[in-house]
Design an enzyme around this catalytic site. Structure first.
Site, mmCIF file in Angstrom:
data_model
loop_
_atom_site.group_PDB
_atom_site.id
_atom_site.type_symbol
_atom_site.label_atom_id
_atom_site.label_comp_id
_atom_site.label_asym_id
_atom_site.label_seq_id
_atom_site.Cartn_x
_atom_site.Cartn_y
_atom_site.Cartn_z
ATOM 1 N N SER A 152 11.918 -0.922 55.306
ATOM 2 C CA SER A 152 12.333 -0.092 54.341
ATOM 3 C C SER A 152 11.733 1.441 54.522
ATOM 4 O O SER A 152 11.853 1.960 53.711
ATOM 5 C CB SER A 152 11.867 -0.527 52.944
ATOM 6 O OG SER A 152 10.425 -0.625 52.850
ATOM 7 N N HIS A 190 2.085 -1.230 62.247
ATOM 8 C CA HIS A 190 3.184 -2.052 61.653
ATOM 9 C C HIS A 190 4.452 -2.572 62.417
ATOM 10 O O HIS A 190 5.493 -3.100 62.151
ATOM 11 C CB HIS A 190 3.548 -1.175 60.415
ATOM 12 C CG HIS A 190 4.416 -1.938 59.430
ATOM 13 N ND1 HIS A 190 4.016 -3.278 58.906
ATOM 14 C CD2 HIS A 190 5.500 -1.781 59.015
ATOM 15 C CE1 HIS A 190 5.108 -3.428 58.106
ATOM 16 N NE2 HIS A 190 5.852 -2.620 57.838
ATOM 17 N N ASP A 226 -2.430 -3.411 61.148
ATOM 18 C CA ASP A 226 -1.387 -2.723 60.221
ATOM 19 C C ASP A 226 -1.886 -2.089 58.884
ATOM 20 O O ASP A 226 -2.745 -2.924 58.257
ATOM 21 C CB ASP A 226 -0.524 -3.856 59.875
ATOM 22 C CG ASP A 226 0.771 -3.758 59.338
ATOM 23 O OD1 ASP A 226 0.736 -2.601 58.504
ATOM 24 O OD2 ASP A 226 1.780 -4.621 59.582
ATOM 25 N N SER A 249 8.952 -6.506 57.761
ATOM 26 C CA SER A 249 8.627 -6.019 56.550
ATOM 27 C C SER A 249 9.502 -6.184 55.274
ATOM 28 O O SER A 249 9.288 -7.341 55.117
ATOM 29 C CB SER A 249 8.182 -4.280 56.978
ATOM 30 O OG SER A 249 7.425 -3.616 55.814
ATOM 31 N N PHE A 250 9.952 -5.310 54.797
ATOM 32 C CA PHE A 250 10.904 -5.586 53.790
ATOM 33 C C PHE A 250 12.031 -6.539 54.051
ATOM 34 O O PHE A 250 12.406 -7.344 53.511
ATOM 35 C CB PHE A 250 11.516 -4.239 52.934
ATOM 36 C CG PHE A 250 12.841 -4.373 52.621
ATOM 37 C CD1 PHE A 250 13.113 -4.639 51.233
ATOM 38 C CD2 PHE A 250 13.996 -4.015 53.306
ATOM 39 C CE1 PHE A 250 14.218 -4.858 50.616
ATOM 40 C CE2 PHE A 250 15.282 -4.088 52.755
ATOM 41 C CZ PHE A 250 15.474 -4.570 51.550
#
Length: 279
Positions: A41, A259, A231, A110-111
């Site tokens: 995102s 990340h 991260d 992630s998202f």
């Protein structure tokens, strides 16, 4: 490492859940096993930007499908659309339906990992195996890093600061990535949609895209959990915690990695995912 974010010839437009959706397809979903890649995102993100180093490697064995999730990239942003995990999940199901995909492996960043987990919880029959990478799956405290990502205000300087937050090694970013991602973030309608997705207080926004622990525990698909040890956006502890929630999970942690495991350790990440999905 290439930093180009131009849309390649693998992109096509399909109608998914009534939304004109940009999706990259490498291979034939009718004749090959399918792996779906779901991006994160970050501001200015697209499927191609997120997965440009992953798609060619996975395409050696799979049909690779990588959509621009509604609200991101070149996919339509319907006026008045209410961005929520149920709406994003319905859109992802729509992508599968539009391409005639009954069941697929799903890799979520992630998202995108949170979205993949939502698909696993609410539509378990559509998944075979699951890869969660630095993912927002279960309830957790928001980090200053994620708060900064979701609170992005467009400028090249702000984008550079976020990119340095994502990566452990700044050399992995390349000289033009901040400018390219900034330009993507100010395309027509992009920032307006982005700012509406994760409003302050952003802990509430994070809570809204995660699954209850009891729901996570129902995900019975074989799951590979991947995280960068360094991260600063989603802490590695969140993935360690997933091992105690998921019935069939294994964890791989990359040292000296932020990340972006799929970019910072692209070759090793691709081998890891290919071995897991092929086993």
């Amino acid at each position: 490492m290439t930093t180009t974010l131009e849309t390649p010839t693998t992109a096509r437009t399909v109608t998914a859940a009534g939304i004109a959706t940009t999706v990259h397809v490498l291979g034939d979903p009718a004749t090959q096993p399918v792996v779906v890649l779901v991006h994160g995102s970050g501001p200015g993100v697209t499927a191609h930007a997120n997965w440009r180093l992953t798609m060619p490697a996975l395409a050696e064995r799979f049909c690779v499908v990588a959509p621009d999730v509604v609200g991101f990239g070149s996919t339509e942003r319907p006026e008045g659309f209410e961005y929520s995990m149920p709406a994003w999940t319905a859109h992802l199901v729509g992508v599968l339906d539009a391409l005639g995909i009954e069941r697929a492996d799903v890799v979520g960043n992630s998202f995108g990992g949170g979205l993949a987990a939502s698909l696993a919880v609410h539509h378990p029959e559509r998944l075979r195996r699951l890869v969660l990478m630095g993912a927002t799956v279960a309830p957790q405290r928001i980090t200053p890093g994620l708060d900064a990502v979701w609170g992005y205000e467009p400028s090249v300087e702000n984008m550079q600061a976020l990119l340095e937050l994502f990566a452990f090694d700044r050399a992995a970013l390349g000289p033009d990535l901040a400018r390219l991602r900034y330009e993507a973030s100010i395309a027509t309608g992009v920032q307006e949609a982005y700012s509406s997705m994760f409003p302050a207080p952003r802990q509430r926004a994070l809570d809204a895209i995660t699954q209850p622990v009891a729901a996570v525990a129902t995900i019975g698909h074989p799951t590979l959990v991947v995280h960068g040890y360094d991260d600063r956006v989603i802490p590695v502890e969140s993935s360690i915690a997933l091992l105690g929630m998921l019935p069939d999970a294994r964890l791989h942690v990359f040292g000296r990695c932020g990340h972006w495991t799929q970019i910072e350790h692209a070759d090793a990440f691709n081998r890891l995912v290919l071995d897991f999905l092929s086993s």
